[in-house]
Scaffold this motif. Structure first.
Motif, PDB file in Angstrom:
ATOM      1  N   ALA A 224     -13.512   4.624  -0.095  1.00 58.75           N
ATOM      2  CA  ALA A 224     -14.774   5.301   0.175  1.00 58.75           C
ATOM      3  C   ALA A 224     -14.730   6.200   1.405  1.00 58.75           C
ATOM      4  O   ALA A 224     -15.564   7.087   1.543  1.00 58.75           O
ATOM      5  N   SER A 225     -13.796   6.002   2.294  1.00 61.47           N
ATOM      6  CA  SER A 225     -13.764   6.773   3.536  1.00 61.47           C
ATOM      7  C   SER A 225     -12.638   7.807   3.499  1.00 61.47           C
ATOM      8  O   SER A 225     -11.803   7.811   2.605  1.00 61.47           O
ATOM      9  N   ASP A 226     -12.629   8.647   4.521  1.00 54.09           N
ATOM     10  CA  ASP A 226     -11.556   9.628   4.680  1.00 54.09           C
ATOM     11  C   ASP A 226     -10.463   9.145   5.635  1.00 54.09           C
ATOM     12  O   ASP A 226      -9.544   9.881   5.952  1.00 54.09           O
ATOM     13  N   GLU A 227     -10.586   7.906   6.089  1.00 58.59           N
ATOM     14  CA  GLU A 227      -9.616   7.348   7.025  1.00 58.59           C
ATOM     15  C   GLU A 227      -8.303   7.015   6.317  1.00 58.59           C
ATOM     16  O   GLU A 227      -8.295   6.227   5.371  1.00 58.59           O
ATOM     17  N   GLU A 228      -7.224   7.613   6.768  1.00 58.33           N
ATOM     18  CA  GLU A 228      -5.909   7.362   6.171  1.00 58.33           C
ATOM     19  C   GLU A 228      -5.461   5.917   6.338  1.00 58.33           C
ATOM     20  O   GLU A 228      -4.631   5.425   5.589  1.00 58.33           O
ATOM     21  N   THR A 229      -5.996   5.227   7.336  1.00 52.93           N
ATOM     22  CA  THR A 229      -5.584   3.848   7.574  1.00 52.93           C
ATOM     23  C   THR A 229      -6.300   2.862   6.654  1.00 52.93           C
ATOM     24  O   THR A 229      -5.901   1.705   6.585  1.00 52.93           O
ATOM     25  N   ASP A 230      -7.351   3.317   5.946  1.00 49.19           N
ATOM     26  CA  ASP A 230      -8.057   2.430   5.012  1.00 49.19           C
ATOM     27  C   ASP A 230      -7.239   2.254   3.744  1.00 49.19           C
ATOM     28  O   ASP A 230      -6.349   3.033   3.427  1.00 49.19           O
ATOM     29  N   TRP A 231      -7.595   1.222   2.983  1.00 48.44           N
ATOM     30  CA  TRP A 231      -6.853   0.843   1.789  1.00 48.44           C
ATOM     31  C   TRP A 231      -6.961   1.895   0.687  1.00 48.44           C
ATOM     32  O   TRP A 231      -8.019   2.432   0.424  1.00 48.44           O
ATOM     33  N   GLY A 232      -5.873   2.162   0.002  1.00 45.83           N
ATOM     34  CA  GLY A 232      -5.859   2.963  -1.214  1.00 45.83           C
ATOM     35  C   GLY A 232      -6.035   4.457  -1.012  1.00 45.83           C
ATOM     36  O   GLY A 232      -5.752   4.999   0.036  1.00 45.83           O
ATOM     37  N   ASN A 233      -6.519   5.087  -2.087  1.00 50.18           N
ATOM     38  CA  ASN A 233      -6.772   6.521  -2.036  1.00 50.18           C
ATOM     39  C   ASN A 233      -8.090   6.829  -2.740  1.00 50.18           C
ATOM     40  O   ASN A 233      -8.759   5.934  -3.232  1.00 50.18           O
ATOM     41  N   LYS A 234      -8.462   8.088  -2.810  1.00 50.65           N
ATOM     42  CA  LYS A 234      -9.773   8.479  -3.344  1.00 50.65           C
ATOM     43  C   LYS A 234      -9.682   9.081  -4.744  1.00 50.65           C
ATOM     44  O   LYS A 234     -10.587   9.790  -5.171  1.00 50.65           O
ATOM     45  N   LEU A 235      -8.625   8.809  -5.482  1.00 48.43           N
ATOM     46  CA  LEU A 235      -8.413   9.446  -6.779  1.00 48.43           C
ATOM     47  C   LEU A 235      -9.639   9.377  -7.684  1.00 48.43           C
ATOM     48  O   LEU A 235     -10.070  10.381  -8.238  1.00 48.43           O
TER      49      LEU A 235
END
Length: 108
Positions: free
Chosen positions: A73-84
């Motif tokens: 849900a976020s734009d933070e690269e350190t958060d889990w997964g991706n936004k596909l």
């Protein structure tokens, strides 16, 4: 070669299990797009950017991962997964995943 060297390396859990991705010559992709009118006698292949005809409803993706790996849900690269699955082009696409989301109808 790396995969072959690591087959015997017991400390590498991926030893011998690497995937090699070939860099295909342009004639298999880019050159086909340049000659799209000659690919078919009956159909103009230059028109179906992929998503425009049915807005992605005729596309699907099979993933050996859970849906949450594709719903960051976020734009933070350190958060889990991706936004596909939050991308506009993927909103209508169906996706077969290991664990689906009960809140999203396009996960299976």
């Amino acid at each position: 070669m790396r995969a072959l060297r690591t087959v015997e390396n017991k400390s590498d859990p991926c030893g011998g299990r690497y995937i090699y991705v070939h860099d295909l010559p342009p004639r298999f992709n880019e050159d086909m797009l340049k000659q799209c009118r000659s690919l078919s006698l009956w159909t103009n292949m230059c028109k179906r950017p992929e998503w425009s005809i049915m807005g992605g409803k005729d596309h699907f993706l099979v993933a050996g991962r859970i849906t949450w790996d594709f719903r960051r849900a976020s734009d933070e690269e350190t958060d889990w997964g991706n936004k596909l699955l939050f991308l506009p082009a993927a909103k209508n696409m169906s996706m077969l995943v290991v664990e689906s989301s009960p809140w999203n109808a396009n996960d299976f």
